[in-house]
Design an enzyme around this catalytic site. Structure first.
Site, PDB file in Angstrom:
ATOM      1  N   ASP A  78       4.831  15.917   2.151  1.00  0.00           N
ATOM      2  CA  ASP A  78       4.830  14.456   2.065  1.00  0.00           C
ATOM      3  C   ASP A  78       4.395  13.873   3.406  1.00  0.00           C
ATOM      4  O   ASP A  78       5.059  14.082   4.419  1.00  0.00           O
ATOM      5  CB  ASP A  78       6.238  13.953   1.704  1.00  0.00           C
ATOM      6  CG  ASP A  78       6.267  12.474   1.346  1.00  0.00           C
ATOM      7  OD1 ASP A  78       5.350  11.735   1.758  1.00  0.00           O
ATOM      8  OD2 ASP A  78       7.222  12.056   0.668  1.00  0.00           O
ATOM      9  N   HIS A  91       3.159  12.506  -0.966  1.00  0.00           N
ATOM     10  CA  HIS A  91       4.177  11.519  -1.317  1.00  0.00           C
ATOM     11  C   HIS A  91       4.342  11.367  -2.829  1.00  0.00           C
ATOM     12  O   HIS A  91       5.348  10.806  -3.279  1.00  0.00           O
ATOM     13  CB  HIS A  91       3.821  10.171  -0.681  1.00  0.00           C
ATOM     14  CG  HIS A  91       4.951   9.208  -0.636  1.00  0.00           C
ATOM     15  ND1 HIS A  91       6.224   9.540  -0.202  1.00  0.00           N
ATOM     16  CD2 HIS A  91       5.018   7.884  -0.963  1.00  0.00           C
ATOM     17  CE1 HIS A  91       7.014   8.483  -0.260  1.00  0.00           C
ATOM     18  NE2 HIS A  91       6.308   7.468  -0.730  1.00  0.00           N
ATOM     19  N   SER A  97      10.559   6.604  -3.142  1.00  0.00           N
ATOM     20  CA  SER A  97      10.178   6.073  -1.835  1.00  0.00           C
ATOM     21  C   SER A  97      11.145   4.950  -1.448  1.00  0.00           C
ATOM     22  O   SER A  97      12.338   5.201  -1.321  1.00  0.00           O
ATOM     23  CB  SER A  97       8.720   5.622  -1.861  1.00  0.00           C
ATOM     24  OG  SER A  97       8.235   5.373  -0.571  1.00  0.00           O
ATOM     25  N   TYR A 106      12.272  -1.031  -7.498  1.00  0.00           N
ATOM     26  CA  TYR A 106      11.600  -0.770  -6.216  1.00  0.00           C
ATOM     27  C   TYR A 106      12.086  -1.783  -5.175  1.00  0.00           C
ATOM     28  O   TYR A 106      12.814  -1.460  -4.267  1.00  0.00           O
ATOM     29  CB  TYR A 106      10.080  -0.819  -6.384  1.00  0.00           C
ATOM     30  CG  TYR A 106       9.343  -0.352  -5.149  1.00  0.00           C
ATOM     31  CD1 TYR A 106       9.214   0.995  -4.865  1.00  0.00           C
ATOM     32  CD2 TYR A 106       8.781  -1.269  -4.266  1.00  0.00           C
ATOM     33  CE1 TYR A 106       8.547   1.429  -3.721  1.00  0.00           C
ATOM     34  CE2 TYR A 106       8.107  -0.849  -3.126  1.00  0.00           C
ATOM     35  CZ  TYR A 106       7.995   0.499  -2.853  1.00  0.00           C
ATOM     36  OH  TYR A 106       7.342   0.923  -1.727  1.00  0.00           O
TER      37      TYR A 106
END
Length: 267
Positions: free
Chosen positions: A208, A240, A118, A37
């Site tokens: 989203d 999302h 994301s 991430y």
């Protein structure tokens, strides 16, 4: 499960967790998924991932969680070290972990895939555009991708887009100096002719309300224009998370791990 370290481009040690078969042979043959991430001071800590265990680890494969700069695993300074003008460090850290897995012969480019959603989708996009030869699979979930327009490609359902709230993390493309930071890595612009990318699986959601699905759509369209293979799935519900209920989540997992198995486990 063990914790190892890779050395990033600037010499910083980047820890990562490796979950693998106890009797694994280090000959570069283990199908491995590398997850990351690396943003917004979010910490990736050890956790229970039942579907990963059942669909991936029980098949004799390996799973890696990288603790990249930009995250919060080592406090605010770990986050501050990779944001704005220095965001490239996050991508460098991820690439360093991939290289370390290959160097240790845990896996090989033929057997290595990357996965993230994301900000993690942006991470995977940066990884495959900067070092496509390191991977044979890439799962890009609800991604940011066109970073030169990320402040505009956002919510259709409110007057203000969510992207404006991320300027502190990435910089403002409307300011020339900061646009230059982003332009150095924006995956959409870095998809170019003459390179071979690892046939990514791109997943997004029509509804989203965090990252506009145009990011994923544009990534797929650019790959198509370049004649590059890719897989694309857009769920019409779910926001999302890209899934609105357990049935849709199960479908998403089935798509991801069928893709990963075919790309990384087949002979």
């Amino acid at each position: 499960m063990e914790q190892l370290e890779a050395t990033s481009r600037d010499g910083t040690s980047i820890p990562y967790f490796l979950v693998r078969p106890r009797n694994a042979r280090f000959d570069g043959t283990i199908p491995t998924l590398l997850y990351g991430y690396g943003g917004f001071q979010v910490s990736l800590l050890p956790s229970y991932l039942g579907p990963v265990g059942r669909l991936w680890l029980e098949q004799g494969n390996a799973y890696v969680v990288a603790n990249l700069r930009g995250g919060g695993e080592f406090g605010p300074q770990w986050h501050q070290a990779a944001k704005g003008a220095t965001k490239q460090r996050t991508w460098d850290d991820f690439i360093a972990v991939a290289e370390d897995l290959i160097r240790r012969k845990i896996t090989s480019p033929r057997r290595l895939g990357v996965i993230g959603g994301s900000q993690g989708g942006l991470l995977v996009g940066a990884a495959i555009t900067q070092r496509p030869e390191l991977y044979n699979a890439a799962i890009i979930q609800v991604p940011l991708f066109d970073m030169l327009r990320y402040t505009k490609l956002d919510l259709r359902y409110t007057k203000l887009g969510a992207g404006a709230s991320w300027i502190g993390e990435y910089g403002n493309p409307a300011i020339a100096e900061q646009r230059a930071w982003v332009d150095c890595y924006s995956p959409y612009q870095k998809l170019v002719a003459g390179k071979t990318y690892p046939a990514p699986l791109i997943l997004t959601s029509t509804k989203d309300d965090r990252v506009h699905p145009a990011h994923g759509r544009k990534a797929a369209a650019k790959l198509a224009a370049l004649g590059q293979p890719y897989f694309y799935y857009e769920n019409i519900d779910g926001g999302h998370s890209a899934a609105a209920n357990l049935m849709e989540y199960a479908r998403q997992l089935a798509l991801e791990y069928t893709y990963a198995s075919r790309r990384l486990c087949s002979e």
